[in-house]
Design an enzyme around this catalytic site. Structure first.
Site, PDB file in Angstrom:
ATOM      1  NE  ARG A  21      36.529  34.711  32.826  1.00 32.78           N
ATOM      2  CZ  ARG A  21      36.355  35.064  31.573  1.00 32.78           C
ATOM      3  NH1 ARG A  21      35.173  35.036  31.021  1.00 32.78           N
ATOM      4  NH2 ARG A  21      37.371  35.469  30.849  1.00 32.78           N
ATOM      5  CG  ASN A  39      36.317  37.652  34.598  1.00 37.95           C
ATOM      6  OD1 ASN A  39      36.640  36.845  35.454  1.00 37.95           O
ATOM      7  ND2 ASN A  39      37.065  37.900  33.545  1.00 37.95           N
TER       8      ASN A  39
END
Length: 97
Positions: A21, A39
């Site tokens: 990320r 996520n």
């Protein structure tokens, strides 16, 4: 001038706990894209990105590699809903979904 589009990405594989990320956020910012990355509880990573076609194509190519610790099994790219962008400018990480 390039057309602005919106895409939803779903990245599967070993993509959580490996800096995916953070790295995707940094790459999207470098490319001048707007949107978010998060996520998902199923172990995948999801991103909603908006910007020029060429920049999104570059991010999708990057997403297939990811950071060095990741193992990407698949990247699904579908038309995104720009209404889900919110009012925040730039690119950011948001809470798990």
């Amino acid at each position: 001038m390039s057309e602005t589009i919106c895409r939803n990405l779903r990245i599967s594989g070993r993509v959580q706990g490996v800096g995916y990320r953070w790295s995707l956020c940094a790459e999207a910012q470098r490319l001048g894209l707007c949107g978010w990355v998060r996520n998902r509880r199923d172990g995948s990573v999801e991103a909603l990105v908006s910007g020029p076609v060429e920049a999104i194509d570059a991010l999708v190519l990057w997403a297939h590699r990811g950071p060095s610790m990741a193992r990407v099994d698949s990247v699904r790219c579908n038309e995104g809903n720009a209404g889900e962008m919110g009012t925040h400018a730039g690119f950011r990480q948001i809470a798990t979904y």
